[in-house]
Design a protein around this motif. Structure first.
Motif, PDB file in Angstrom:
ATOM      1  N   SER A  36       0.830  -1.202   0.000  1.00  0.00           N
ATOM      2  CA  SER A  36       0.000   0.000   0.000  1.00  0.00           C
ATOM      3  C   SER A  36       0.864   1.252   0.000  1.00  0.00           C
ATOM      4  O   SER A  36       0.578   2.226  -0.713  1.00  0.00           O
ATOM      5  CB  SER A  36      -0.927  -0.011   1.221  1.00  0.00           C
ATOM      6  OG  SER A  36      -1.732   1.147   1.255  1.00  0.00           O
ATOM      7  N   GLN A  37       1.941   1.239   0.785  1.00  0.00           N
ATOM      8  CA  GLN A  37       2.853   2.382   0.816  1.00  0.00           C
ATOM      9  C   GLN A  37       3.477   2.635  -0.556  1.00  0.00           C
ATOM     10  O   GLN A  37       3.608   3.778  -0.992  1.00  0.00           O
ATOM     11  CB  GLN A  37       3.953   2.138   1.846  1.00  0.00           C
ATOM     12  CG  GLN A  37       3.507   2.299   3.283  1.00  0.00           C
ATOM     13  CD  GLN A  37       3.116   3.727   3.601  1.00  0.00           C
ATOM     14  OE1 GLN A  37       3.951   4.622   3.596  1.00  0.00           O
ATOM     15  NE2 GLN A  37       1.842   3.949   3.859  1.00  0.00           N
ATOM     16  N   ALA A  39       2.187   1.850  -3.494  1.00  0.00           N
ATOM     17  CA  ALA A  39       1.160   2.373  -4.395  1.00  0.00           C
ATOM     18  C   ALA A  39       0.866   3.838  -4.102  1.00  0.00           C
ATOM     19  O   ALA A  39       0.724   4.657  -5.022  1.00  0.00           O
ATOM     20  CB  ALA A  39      -0.111   1.538  -4.275  1.00  0.00           C
ATOM     21  N   ILE A  40       0.772   4.196  -2.826  1.00  0.00           N
ATOM     22  CA  ILE A  40       0.529   5.588  -2.442  1.00  0.00           C
ATOM     23  C   ILE A  40       1.642   6.483  -2.986  1.00  0.00           C
ATOM     24  O   ILE A  40       1.390   7.567  -3.528  1.00  0.00           O
ATOM     25  CB  ILE A  40       0.419   5.718  -0.907  1.00  0.00           C
ATOM     26  CG1 ILE A  40      -0.878   5.075  -0.409  1.00  0.00           C
ATOM     27  CG2 ILE A  40       0.482   7.182  -0.474  1.00  0.00           C
ATOM     28  CD1 ILE A  40      -0.962   4.933   1.102  1.00  0.00           C
ATOM     29  N   VAL A  43       1.380   7.043  -6.826  1.00  0.00           N
ATOM     30  CA  VAL A  43       0.274   7.916  -7.221  1.00  0.00           C
ATOM     31  C   VAL A  43       0.608   9.373  -6.931  1.00  0.00           C
ATOM     32  O   VAL A  43       0.312  10.265  -7.730  1.00  0.00           O
ATOM     33  CB  VAL A  43      -1.024   7.497  -6.489  1.00  0.00           C
ATOM     34  CG1 VAL A  43      -2.123   8.541  -6.694  1.00  0.00           C
ATOM     35  CG2 VAL A  43      -1.496   6.133  -6.983  1.00  0.00           C
ATOM     36  N   ARG A  44       1.246   9.625  -5.804  1.00  0.00           N
ATOM     37  CA  ARG A  44       1.465  11.006  -5.354  1.00  0.00           C
ATOM     38  C   ARG A  44       2.778  11.610  -5.826  1.00  0.00           C
ATOM     39  O   ARG A  44       3.000  12.809  -5.669  1.00  0.00           O
ATOM     40  CB  ARG A  44       1.390  11.053  -3.827  1.00  0.00           C
ATOM     41  CG  ARG A  44      -0.008  10.747  -3.315  1.00  0.00           C
ATOM     42  CD  ARG A  44      -0.086  10.782  -1.813  1.00  0.00           C
ATOM     43  NE  ARG A  44      -1.469  10.563  -1.375  1.00  0.00           N
ATOM     44  CZ  ARG A  44      -1.816  10.284  -0.129  1.00  0.00           C
ATOM     45  NH1 ARG A  44      -0.880  10.191   0.808  1.00  0.00           N
ATOM     46  NH2 ARG A  44      -3.082  10.100   0.191  1.00  0.00           N
ATOM     47  N   HIS A 166      -9.923   4.770  -5.015  1.00  0.00           N
ATOM     48  CA  HIS A 166      -8.723   5.582  -5.186  1.00  0.00           C
ATOM     49  C   HIS A 166      -7.643   4.756  -5.891  1.00  0.00           C
ATOM     50  O   HIS A 166      -7.595   3.530  -5.755  1.00  0.00           O
ATOM     51  CB  HIS A 166      -8.206   6.055  -3.833  1.00  0.00           C
ATOM     52  CG  HIS A 166      -9.023   7.172  -3.242  1.00  0.00           C
ATOM     53  ND1 HIS A 166     -10.337   7.386  -3.563  1.00  0.00           N
ATOM     54  CD2 HIS A 166      -8.697   8.145  -2.337  1.00  0.00           C
ATOM     55  CE1 HIS A 166     -10.794   8.435  -2.894  1.00  0.00           C
ATOM     56  NE2 HIS A 166      -9.821   8.914  -2.148  1.00  0.00           N
ATOM     57  N   TYR A 168      -4.580   4.188  -5.408  1.00  0.00           N
ATOM     58  CA  TYR A 168      -3.628   3.409  -4.611  1.00  0.00           C
ATOM     59  C   TYR A 168      -4.308   2.363  -3.733  1.00  0.00           C
ATOM     60  O   TYR A 168      -3.634   1.661  -2.974  1.00  0.00           O
ATOM     61  CB  TYR A 168      -2.790   4.339  -3.725  1.00  0.00           C
ATOM     62  CG  TYR A 168      -3.598   5.309  -2.885  1.00  0.00           C
ATOM     63  CD1 TYR A 168      -4.308   4.886  -1.770  1.00  0.00           C
ATOM     64  CD2 TYR A 168      -3.649   6.658  -3.222  1.00  0.00           C
ATOM     65  CE1 TYR A 168      -5.048   5.769  -1.006  1.00  0.00           C
ATOM     66  CE2 TYR A 168      -4.384   7.557  -2.468  1.00  0.00           C
ATOM     67  CZ  TYR A 168      -5.081   7.105  -1.360  1.00  0.00           C
ATOM     68  OH  TYR A 168      -5.823   7.991  -0.608  1.00  0.00           O
ATOM     69  N   ASP A 169      -5.616   2.245  -3.809  1.00  0.00           N
ATOM     70  CA  ASP A 169      -6.337   1.334  -2.913  1.00  0.00           C
ATOM     71  C   ASP A 169      -6.092  -0.110  -3.344  1.00  0.00           C
ATOM     72  O   ASP A 169      -6.522  -0.536  -4.419  1.00  0.00           O
ATOM     73  CB  ASP A 169      -7.830   1.653  -2.929  1.00  0.00           C
ATOM     74  CG  ASP A 169      -8.558   1.061  -1.731  1.00  0.00           C
ATOM     75  OD1 ASP A 169      -8.101   0.020  -1.219  1.00  0.00           O
ATOM     76  OD2 ASP A 169      -9.569   1.643  -1.301  1.00  0.00           O
ATOM     77  N   TRP A 196      -2.132   3.484 -11.352  1.00  0.00           N
ATOM     78  CA  TRP A 196      -3.146   2.898 -10.473  1.00  0.00           C
ATOM     79  C   TRP A 196      -3.013   1.380 -10.429  1.00  0.00           C
ATOM     80  O   TRP A 196      -2.425   0.756 -11.313  1.00  0.00           O
ATOM     81  CB  TRP A 196      -4.570   3.316 -10.814  1.00  0.00           C
ATOM     82  CG  TRP A 196      -5.084   3.276 -12.225  1.00  0.00           C
ATOM     83  CD1 TRP A 196      -5.265   4.350 -13.042  1.00  0.00           C
ATOM     84  CD2 TRP A 196      -5.558   2.136 -12.975  1.00  0.00           C
ATOM     85  NE1 TRP A 196      -5.808   3.955 -14.247  1.00  0.00           N
ATOM     86  CE2 TRP A 196      -6.007   2.598 -14.230  1.00  0.00           C
ATOM     87  CE3 TRP A 196      -5.654   0.769 -12.710  1.00  0.00           C
ATOM     88  CZ2 TRP A 196      -6.532   1.762 -15.213  1.00  0.00           C
ATOM     89  CZ3 TRP A 196      -6.175  -0.084 -13.683  1.00  0.00           C
ATOM     90  CH2 TRP A 196      -6.603   0.416 -14.914  1.00  0.00           C
ATOM     91  N   THR A 197      -3.535   0.812  -9.339  1.00  0.00           N
ATOM     92  CA  THR A 197      -3.522  -0.638  -9.162  1.00  0.00           C
ATOM     93  C   THR A 197      -4.860  -1.213  -9.612  1.00  0.00           C
ATOM     94  O   THR A 197      -5.888  -0.536  -9.564  1.00  0.00           O
ATOM     95  CB  THR A 197      -3.287  -1.008  -7.686  1.00  0.00           C
ATOM     96  OG1 THR A 197      -4.343  -0.454  -6.886  1.00  0.00           O
ATOM     97  CG2 THR A 197      -1.957  -0.466  -7.191  1.00  0.00           C
TER      98      THR A 197
END
Length: 500
Positions: A36-37, A39-40, A43-44, A166, A168-169, A196-197
């Protein structure tokens, strides 16, 4: 001046490091948190990639290890709309609401919110689901794998799953990343310009513009047969304000009776200037040449020093109202004589919401600003100077909106409903898990370079270093700290803010 290609290269290297860290972790819960980290971060922070097979493969292996009870048969004509969070403002939640409203009346449409936290659920979303025999639900707080187990079990009761999540979800990947889950997955591609995932689980990818289909086939490696096009929806406009009410609202805002109102509406970050692409400079040029013109901005606030300075330079003729609940926006839209789309980054949903009032609109072409209806309407300008020139011409000699007839056919409720009905018939009927080729290009596209410039314009200097420092600190903390030591309410709150 920072080199944007070097910034992208550095970010990509750090992203690969985050993925490698996740893949090397032995604890499944911690592995999911580290994925998750990663992916976040992607995205950012512009990394010059649109997908990652190593990241999704790691999540697919975790998904295979999740045991969850599932319904043997779904309810006929049932749809579960999955949102990470729902918001009172912005276009993301509005699309989900309007999709549900436009769907055939015979179906049931429920919504599940994955990490809403303590945010209130928009009443418009609740009304949409109630109107289609459904309700809004929440997942219980917990770690990623436990929540994915809940989501898989819940979703098995439905014939169709539609993801509005979202970028990154990772929960949908964990819940649906197995061939043992039989229901088809539709992913709404609301952020086609970003990483995105979900590439590996999307049986259907619904895009709102042709550019998205190109990005998906060329860079995400999603074949054309899994891509569909669905225009952005808008609601029926309310009855226009009477002249007396318009004048009262003008007086409330401190506008002269004979003023001409230019309206713009978008999230503040979409206006951050990139080199010569400067929205406020363009607006000031228009106001300089037309003394009757005022700019009303919904989204930006005068608390922002850049907007405050522009307002002062124009003697208060730039009025930034800040964020407004969607239910309050329409009364301001009816004041507009002309609408300018935000730039460097467009706000397509906001532009369509304005255009449904038959207000003439103008938008600027950039590598990320593209919408099929805008091109057909002839409202796309090549340069900021052309935006100013055409705006002054429109204010001097008003003309009918060229965009309204197009959105009347494809975006207003009746036209959009026809598109939804056609789209539902074309959906894949079964679910598969797909392998794909990782986006390993060495050179970023023009779009990615532009996104990098926008990112740098919004987060630069000390602020950027602090943000990256926080991200790295969270990653280190997750690697060494047993997740059970983080209290569930704290974990849930951090997740609801997109931190975990």
């Amino acid at each position: 001046m920072i080199s944007i290609p070097d910034l992208i290269k550095t970010n990509r290297h750090y992203f690969h490091k985050l993925v490698a860290s996740a893949r090397g972790c032995k604890s499944p819960d911690k592995q999911a948190a580290l994925c998750s980290q990663a992916a976040i971060f992607a995205v950012r922070n512009p990394c010059g990639i649109f997908n990652s097979w190593p990241l999704e493969e790691t999540l697919l292996k975790l998904a295979d290890g999740i045991a969850s009870p599932m319904a043997s048969q779904p309810e006929a004509e049932s749809f579960l709309h999955v949102l990470t969070r729902a918001y009172a403002s912005g276009g993301h939640t509005r699309v989900a609401e309007r999709w549900i409203n436009a769907a055939p009346a015979s179906g049931r449409h429920d919504v599940v919110l994955l990490s809403q936290g303590d945010r209130p659920v928009p009443k418009t979303l609740e009304a949409a689901t109630h109107g289609k025999h459904g309700k809004v639900m929440h997942l219980n707080a917990g770690l990623h794998l436990a929540k994915a187990r809940q989501l898989r079990s819940l979703a098995s009761n439905y014939q169709h799953i539609i993801l509005h999540v979202h970028m990154y979800d990772i929960l949908p990947l964990l819940a649906f990343g197995t061939p043992h889950f039989p229901r088809p997955i539709t992913l709404y591609n609301h952020a086609d310009h970003l990483f995105w995932t979900g590439v590996s689980i999307a049986d259907n990818v619904v895009n709102f513009r042709s550019l998205a289909t190109y990005i998906n086939t060329e860079f995400r490696h999603i074949p054309a047969e899994r891509n569909q096009l669905l225009p952005l929806p808008v609601t029926q406009p309310p009855t226009p304000l009477l002249r007396e009410h318009r004048q009262n609202l003008k007086a409330e805002l401190g506008l002269p009776e004979d003023s001409q109102v230019i309206l713009t509406m978008a999230s503040p970050y979409k206006y951050a200037a990139i080199e010569h692409i400067d929205f406020l400079a363009t607006a000031e040029s228009i106001l300089t040449h037309n003394p009757r013109a005022f700019l009303i901005a919904i989204g930006p606030s005068l608390k922002n020093p850049t907007w405050q300075a522009a307002s002062q330079r124009t003697g208060g003729r730039i009025k930034a109202l800040g964020r407004l609940p969607y239910t309050e926006v329409d009364r301001y839209l009816t004041l507009a004589d002309l609408a300018l789309d935000s730039f460097p980054f467009a706000s397509l949903t906001a532009m369509l919401d304005i255009a449904r009032h038959k207000i003439p609109c103008l938008t600027l072409h950039t590598p990320v600003n593209s919408y099929d209806a805008f091109t057909r309407a002839g409202i796309v300008c090549a340069t900021p100077q052309e935006v100013a020139q055409r705006a002054l011409q429109e204010l001097a000699n008003p003309s009918p909106s060229t965009l309204f007839p197009i959105i009347e056919q494809e975006s207003l409720p009746q036209g959009f409903a026809r598109h939804v009905e056609t789209q539902q018939k074309a959906l894949q009927k079964t679910h598969k898990v797909y392998s794909f080729t990782t986006d390993n290009r060495s050179h970023p596209t023009e779009m990615e370079l532009f996104i990098g410039l926008n990112h740098h314009a919004n987060i630069s200097g000390l602020k950027a270093k602090v943000a990256l420092g926080i991200q790295k600190s969270i990653h280190k903390l997750l690697r060494i700290l047993p997740l059970r030591l983080i209290p569930a309410p704290v974990y849930s709150r951090l997740e609801s803010y997109g931190i975990l």
